[in-house]
Design a protein around this motif. Structure first.
Motif, mmCIF file in Angstrom:
data_model
loop_
_atom_site.group_PDB
_atom_site.id
_atom_site.type_symbol
_atom_site.label_atom_id
_atom_site.label_comp_id
_atom_site.label_asym_id
_atom_site.label_seq_id
_atom_site.Cartn_x
_atom_site.Cartn_y
_atom_site.Cartn_z
ATOM 1 N N ALA A 163 0.843 -1.205 0.000
ATOM 2 C CA ALA A 163 0.000 0.000 0.000
ATOM 3 C C ALA A 163 0.878 1.256 0.000
ATOM 4 O O ALA A 163 0.612 2.210 -0.746
ATOM 5 C CB ALA A 163 -0.938 -0.002 1.208
ATOM 6 N N ASN A 164 1.931 1.251 0.802
ATOM 7 C CA ASN A 164 2.863 2.382 0.798
ATOM 8 C C ASN A 164 3.558 2.511 -0.559
ATOM 9 O O ASN A 164 3.787 3.618 -1.051
ATOM 10 C CB ASN A 164 3.898 2.236 1.916
ATOM 11 C CG ASN A 164 3.314 2.548 3.273
ATOM 12 O OD1 ASN A 164 2.489 3.442 3.408
ATOM 13 N ND2 ASN A 164 3.727 1.803 4.282
ATOM 14 N N GLN A 165 3.880 1.387 -1.164
ATOM 15 C CA GLN A 165 4.502 1.408 -2.491
ATOM 16 C C GLN A 165 3.562 2.019 -3.530
ATOM 17 O O GLN A 165 4.000 2.735 -4.422
ATOM 18 C CB GLN A 165 4.907 0.000 -2.914
ATOM 19 C CG GLN A 165 6.118 -0.526 -2.179
ATOM 20 C CD GLN A 165 7.310 0.367 -2.360
ATOM 21 O OE1 GLN A 165 7.681 1.117 -1.462
ATOM 22 N NE2 GLN A 165 7.919 0.341 -3.520
ATOM 23 N N ASN A 167 1.372 4.300 -2.970
ATOM 24 C CA ASN A 167 1.443 5.755 -2.755
ATOM 25 C C ASN A 167 2.683 6.341 -3.417
ATOM 26 O O ASN A 167 2.624 7.400 -4.044
ATOM 27 C CB ASN A 167 1.421 6.091 -1.260
ATOM 28 C CG ASN A 167 0.044 6.034 -0.684
ATOM 29 O OD1 ASN A 167 -0.929 6.402 -1.341
ATOM 30 N ND2 ASN A 167 -0.063 5.565 0.541
ATOM 31 N N TYR A 168 3.821 5.668 -3.275
ATOM 32 C CA TYR A 168 5.041 6.142 -3.922
ATOM 33 C C TYR A 168 4.881 6.108 -5.450
ATOM 34 O O TYR A 168 5.339 7.019 -6.150
ATOM 35 C CB TYR A 168 6.266 5.295 -3.529
ATOM 36 C CG TYR A 168 6.791 5.602 -2.155
ATOM 37 C CD1 TYR A 168 7.076 6.899 -1.767
ATOM 38 C CD2 TYR A 168 7.036 4.578 -1.239
ATOM 39 C CE1 TYR A 168 7.577 7.187 -0.504
ATOM 40 C CE2 TYR A 168 7.550 4.849 0.019
ATOM 41 C CZ TYR A 168 7.817 6.147 0.383
ATOM 42 O OH TYR A 168 8.328 6.429 1.628
ATOM 43 N N ALA A 170 2.191 6.544 -7.152
ATOM 44 C CA ALA A 170 1.373 7.709 -7.527
ATOM 45 C C ALA A 170 2.199 8.996 -7.481
ATOM 46 O O ALA A 170 2.060 9.855 -8.352
ATOM 47 C CB ALA A 170 0.163 7.820 -6.606
ATOM 48 N N MET A 171 3.073 9.118 -6.508
ATOM 49 C CA MET A 171 3.924 10.320 -6.398
ATOM 50 C C MET A 171 4.967 10.366 -7.521
ATOM 51 O O MET A 171 5.293 11.436 -8.022
ATOM 52 C CB MET A 171 4.668 10.336 -5.059
ATOM 53 C CG MET A 171 3.793 10.612 -3.875
ATOM 54 S SD MET A 171 4.604 10.502 -2.233
ATOM 55 C CE MET A 171 6.318 10.373 -2.519
#
Length: 173
Positions: A163-165, A167-168, A170-171
């Protein structure tokens, strides 16, 4: 500007860090087999399974950084792949093995899954839609992780990591 190794390393250490020697984690064993060899542990994501001769407990952050650059970043052809994809593949390689990460990237771009990032794979990556690659890759990552026998023990943490990946991704795209 693309993500640099330094930036990627800072992110990675957000996932990886403290020393652990959980005897139920095969990565902590020098043979990669629970109960066989020595349980030397993992620190900064550097495991005894991958580096059986390394003094894991006394590993410094600088030593880990040098290992990650030499043995991981450079070996996934990081400078030839869009940085959004590189960070995803690099993180998965550290979490689940270089060969697995490379094969899932190849699957995401529709080439033979031989675990070698060569001209065909690089061309397929360049010819693919960035967002499609990111979504497919993370889908294949979750499918792989959830198929492992250790999913009941580590699945929640792996899911949070992916999930954190996302987000990265998307950034970075």
């Amino acid at each position: 500007m693309g993500l640099t190794f330094e930036q990627a390393f800072d992110r990675l250490i957000g996932h990886e860090g403290n020393f652990t020697d959980d005897p139920k984690d095969r990565g902590n064993w020098t043979t990669g087999i629970i109960g066989k060899g020595q349980c030397k542990g993992t620190k900064y994501g550097i495991s005894a399974m991958t580096y059986p001769d390394l003094d894991i407990r006394n590993l410094t952050l600088q030593m880990a950084k040098e290992i990650y650059k030499r043995d991981w970043w450079d070996r996934i052809c990081a400078d030839e792949i869009h940085s959004a994809i590189v960070f995803q593949v690099w993180d998965f390689a550290i979490n689940s093995g270089m060969g697995t990460a490379k094969r899932k990237l190849q699957k995401a771009v529709g080439v033979a899954e031989d675990g070698l990032i060569g001209k065909k794979t690089l061309k397929a990556i360049q010819d693919s839609d960035l967002n499609d690659v990111l979504l497919k890759f993370n889908s294949f990552r979750l499918l792989h992780l959830s198929s492992l026998s250790t999913w009941p023990r580590y699945g929640r943490g792996w899911t949070i990591r992916v999930a954190n990946q996302l987000n990265y991704a998307a950034m970075d795209n």
